[in-house]
Scaffold this motif. Sequence first.
Motif, PDB file in Angstrom:
ATOM      1  N   ALA A 149       0.924  -1.088  -0.104  1.00 33.90           N
ATOM      2  CA  ALA A 149       0.124  -0.041   0.158  1.00 33.90           C
ATOM      3  C   ALA A 149       0.768   1.188   0.040  1.00 33.90           C
ATOM      4  O   ALA A 149       1.836   1.362   0.683  1.00 33.90           O
ATOM      5  N   LEU A 150       0.518   2.306  -0.860  1.00 37.01           N
ATOM      6  CA  LEU A 150       1.541   3.244  -0.937  1.00 37.01           C
ATOM      7  C   LEU A 150       0.589   4.715  -0.158  1.00 37.01           C
ATOM      8  O   LEU A 150      -0.726   4.917  -0.512  1.00 37.01           O
ATOM      9  N   ILE A 151       1.077   5.353   0.802  1.00 38.23           N
ATOM     10  CA  ILE A 151       0.505   6.403   1.470  1.00 38.23           C
ATOM     11  C   ILE A 151       1.294   7.611   0.810  1.00 38.23           C
ATOM     12  O   ILE A 151       2.273   7.802   0.885  1.00 38.23           O
ATOM     13  N   TYR A 152       0.399   8.267   0.160  1.00 40.35           N
ATOM     14  CA  TYR A 152       1.027   9.472  -0.608  1.00 40.35           C
ATOM     15  C   TYR A 152       0.628  10.887  -0.224  1.00 40.35           C
ATOM     16  O   TYR A 152      -0.608  11.035   0.017  1.00 40.35           O
ATOM     17  N   GLY A 153       1.392  11.898  -0.377  1.00 41.05           N
ATOM     18  CA  GLY A 153       0.951  13.306  -0.047  1.00 41.05           C
ATOM     19  C   GLY A 153       1.784  14.113   0.060  1.00 41.05           C
ATOM     20  O   GLY A 153       3.075  14.070   0.214  1.00 41.05           O
ATOM     21  N   PRO A 154       1.521  15.514   0.464  1.00 40.95           N
ATOM     22  CA  PRO A 154       2.480  16.416   0.244  1.00 40.95           C
ATOM     23  C   PRO A 154       3.135  16.519   1.808  1.00 40.95           C
ATOM     24  O   PRO A 154       2.621  15.724   2.580  1.00 40.95           O
ATOM     25  N   ASN A 155       4.423  17.075   1.709  1.00 44.57           N
ATOM     26  CA  ASN A 155       4.929  17.265   3.408  1.00 44.57           C
ATOM     27  C   ASN A 155       3.877  17.692   4.204  1.00 44.57           C
ATOM     28  O   ASN A 155       3.222  18.535   4.088  1.00 44.57           O
ATOM     29  N   GLY A 156       4.001  17.185   5.344  1.00 49.49           N
ATOM     30  CA  GLY A 156       3.277  17.474   6.649  1.00 49.49           C
ATOM     31  C   GLY A 156       1.778  16.939   6.683  1.00 49.49           C
ATOM     32  O   GLY A 156       0.959  17.585   7.283  1.00 49.49           O
ATOM     33  N   SER A 157       1.453  16.115   5.597  1.00 49.91           N
ATOM     34  CA  SER A 157       0.042  15.701   5.473  1.00 49.91           C
ATOM     35  C   SER A 157      -0.126  14.258   6.561  1.00 49.91           C
ATOM     36  O   SER A 157      -1.319  14.177   6.408  1.00 49.91           O
ATOM     37  N   GLY A 158       0.898  13.913   7.215  1.00 47.03           N
ATOM     38  CA  GLY A 158       0.844  13.010   8.120  1.00 47.03           C
ATOM     39  C   GLY A 158       1.184  11.591   7.804  1.00 47.03           C
ATOM     40  O   GLY A 158       0.746  10.390   8.481  1.00 47.03           O
ATOM     41  N   LEU A 180       5.749  -4.890   7.145  1.00 46.39           N
ATOM     42  CA  LEU A 180       6.914  -3.740   6.931  1.00 46.39           C
ATOM     43  C   LEU A 180       6.209  -2.349   6.910  1.00 46.39           C
ATOM     44  O   LEU A 180       5.360  -2.104   5.851  1.00 46.39           O
ATOM     45  N   LEU A 181       7.002  -1.382   7.305  1.00 48.32           N
ATOM     46  CA  LEU A 181       6.582  -0.029   7.041  1.00 48.32           C
ATOM     47  C   LEU A 181       7.895   0.959   6.723  1.00 48.32           C
ATOM     48  O   LEU A 181       8.738   0.922   7.401  1.00 48.32           O
ATOM     49  N   LEU A 182       7.799   1.461   5.311  1.00 45.74           N
ATOM     50  CA  LEU A 182       9.004   1.946   4.895  1.00 45.74           C
ATOM     51  C   LEU A 182       8.533   3.384   4.554  1.00 45.74           C
ATOM     52  O   LEU A 182       7.540   3.689   3.824  1.00 45.74           O
ATOM     53  N   ASP A 183       9.221   4.280   5.408  1.00 48.83           N
ATOM     54  CA  ASP A 183       8.940   5.819   5.232  1.00 48.83           C
ATOM     55  C   ASP A 183       9.947   6.435   4.076  1.00 48.83           C
ATOM     56  O   ASP A 183      11.145   6.273   4.270  1.00 48.83           O
ATOM     57  N   GLU A 184       9.456   6.682   2.877  1.00 49.14           N
ATOM     58  CA  GLU A 184      10.075   7.302   1.715  1.00 49.14           C
ATOM     59  C   GLU A 184      11.224   6.346   1.492  1.00 49.14           C
ATOM     60  O   GLU A 184      12.512   6.812   1.536  1.00 49.14           O
ATOM     61  N   PRO A 185      11.016   5.269   1.179  1.00 48.07           N
ATOM     62  CA  PRO A 185      12.327   4.285   1.010  1.00 48.07           C
ATOM     63  C   PRO A 185      13.099   4.785  -0.280  1.00 48.07           C
ATOM     64  O   PRO A 185      14.194   4.164  -0.351  1.00 48.07           O
ATOM     65  N   PHE A 186      12.624   5.369  -1.093  1.00 44.32           N
ATOM     66  CA  PHE A 186      13.225   5.763  -2.456  1.00 44.32           C
ATOM     67  C   PHE A 186      14.084   7.102  -2.147  1.00 44.32           C
ATOM     68  O   PHE A 186      14.861   7.390  -3.345  1.00 44.32           O
ATOM     69  N   SER A 187      13.906   7.940  -1.319  1.00 47.73           N
ATOM     70  CA  SER A 187      14.528   9.061  -1.188  1.00 47.73           C
ATOM     71  C   SER A 187      16.125   8.819  -0.859  1.00 47.73           C
ATOM     72  O   SER A 187      16.362   7.607  -0.243  1.00 47.73           O
ATOM     73  N   ASN A 188      16.888   9.718  -1.294  1.00 50.98           N
ATOM     74  CA  ASN A 188      18.492   9.441  -0.949  1.00 50.98           C
ATOM     75  C   ASN A 188      18.888   8.133  -1.830  1.00 50.98           C
ATOM     76  O   ASN A 188      20.381   7.963  -1.510  1.00 50.98           O
ATOM     77  N   LEU A 189      18.426   7.560  -2.740  1.00 53.92           N
ATOM     78  CA  LEU A 189      18.869   6.508  -3.341  1.00 53.92           C
ATOM     79  C   LEU A 189      19.037   6.671  -4.990  1.00 53.92           C
ATOM     80  O   LEU A 189      18.330   7.717  -5.392  1.00 53.92           O
ATOM     81  N   MET A 226       3.531  -1.260   4.098  1.00 50.91           N
ATOM     82  CA  MET A 226       3.175   0.165   3.615  1.00 50.91           C
ATOM     83  C   MET A 226       4.186   1.048   3.420  1.00 50.91           C
ATOM     84  O   MET A 226       5.194   0.887   4.216  1.00 50.91           O
ATOM     85  N   LEU A 227       4.119   1.779   2.348  1.00 45.60           N
ATOM     86  CA  LEU A 227       5.278   2.721   2.109  1.00 45.60           C
ATOM     87  C   LEU A 227       4.504   3.993   2.077  1.00 45.60           C
ATOM     88  O   LEU A 227       3.674   4.311   1.439  1.00 45.60           O
ATOM     89  N   THR A 228       5.622   5.179   2.311  1.00 47.43           N
ATOM     90  CA  THR A 228       5.174   6.347   1.971  1.00 47.43           C
ATOM     91  C   THR A 228       6.087   7.223   1.061  1.00 47.43           C
ATOM     92  O   THR A 228       6.904   6.697   0.680  1.00 47.43           O
ATOM     93  N   HIS A 229       5.527   8.018   0.245  1.00 43.10           N
ATOM     94  CA  HIS A 229       6.155   8.771  -0.927  1.00 43.10           C
ATOM     95  C   HIS A 229       5.207  10.003  -1.059  1.00 43.10           C
ATOM     96  O   HIS A 229       4.264  10.096  -0.639  1.00 43.10           O
TER      97      HIS A 229
END
Lengths: 197, 258
Positions: free
Chosen positions: A31-40, A144-153, A173-176
């Motif tokens: 599952a992807l949780i997506y939204g702007p910065n500060g959206s939770g 597994l819960l991965l917060d912004e896994p693709f950033s910095n890569l 669940m991942l966030t982006h």
Amino acid sequence: MSGIVLRNFRAKRGGFAVGPIDLEVDYGERALIYGPNGSGKTTILLGIIGAADADGGVSVAGQEISSLPIHERGVSYVPAHPVLPGWITVNEMLRMTGRRETAVDLLERFNLGWARNRPTNALSTGERKLVQILVALSSDTKALLLDEPFSNLSRSWASRLEELLRSEPRPMMLTHHEWIPKFDKYLRLPLTVQEDG
Amino acid sequence: MRDLSIKTPLYALAAVVAVPIAVLFYSAGPVGIASSFEDPQFISSLGLTMLGASIAAALNAALGTPAAYALARGLIRGEGALYDLLLSPVSIPHTVVGIMLLIMFSPASPLHYLLGSLNPLDTLWGMILAMFYVSAPIYVMSMREHFERSDLEMERFLGSLGMSPSSIFYSVILRGSLGSIARISLLSMGRAISEFGSIVILAYSVSMAPLFYYVKPATVLIWYKYDVYGLSAAVGYASALLVVTLILSLLAYLASED
């Protein structure tokens, strides 16, 4: 039996609340949780592991986990930035937290076998970020819960990681910050749950 | 002008601390300080004090480090009340601490049947008990601040992988905190060395064959010299002890911040 199930779930952090959320992520689903910065996005993940105030139901592999301490919840949480303790080596880290054989295999797949005997602060930011994701993937947890896994890569690592995550049998669940195709479920913030994006 | 007004209290405080130190060193002079370090009475007194303070600092590190971590991470129910209790010796007058510790082992104590065979009066362990009692709050308070500044996200990551708080503490955090443990242990050792009020009651003159025969702890010796022979007799010893505590402060400053 479902993987991760959130029922009327609300998470709160620093006066900010997000929810209610009803979401089921089955085994083999992402599952992807997506939204702007500060959206939770991060607040939701922290609520699931018990590091932010939360109410409503959270169950993993059929077990209600909201009253359990973080180390008994069976949910790996990987923060958005590298947090590996810089004073211990990758090998020591794996001895403490993971299935070592799996982790070594994963490191080799990303040509990071050389990093095993290095203290983690000798690695670059991207390497540390990837190593901590691989450590979590080699752990014995149920979800597994991965917060912004693709950033910095790098782009190449990000695409190989995406491929690896697609073959992961555990619910995830991942966030982006923006929408990514080919996920099984989407949670857009502000809240909208969609099936099969 | 605005900068001056905000900096003035800082300079004033620094002067309040530094001027008496400078005046004491000036009054003793290099010869006075050197001759104190050559005086066998002062050397045994300093040896006794350093031994007691080192053991008190080691006890602080052994017990105070996990205690401070448990407090910083809220691992114990009612940690606020427990923290206030651990800090309370800071505000208890130290002569009261001495009386409190002494009476605990006396026939008047309800714990006499349990502790009656132990007599802390004029013993090394009595002195260590007093030093530990007054220095532990400073250790716990400083270590707690250190742990509160450390990376919570790292601990969340490790905890989510199944590591318990104890396992995270002993396998990861402790190793990453060695610099702070060294620094804060040295500070607590300095506090133990400087203790007078409780020690003058509990360990006025310590005997422990074959090392010490009726040896006064350093602060007690300075007070004794001042009381019996006057200010000039105490200045050299006071300066020499100040040199030792300043060296400890310097070492604490040099100890890494992890």
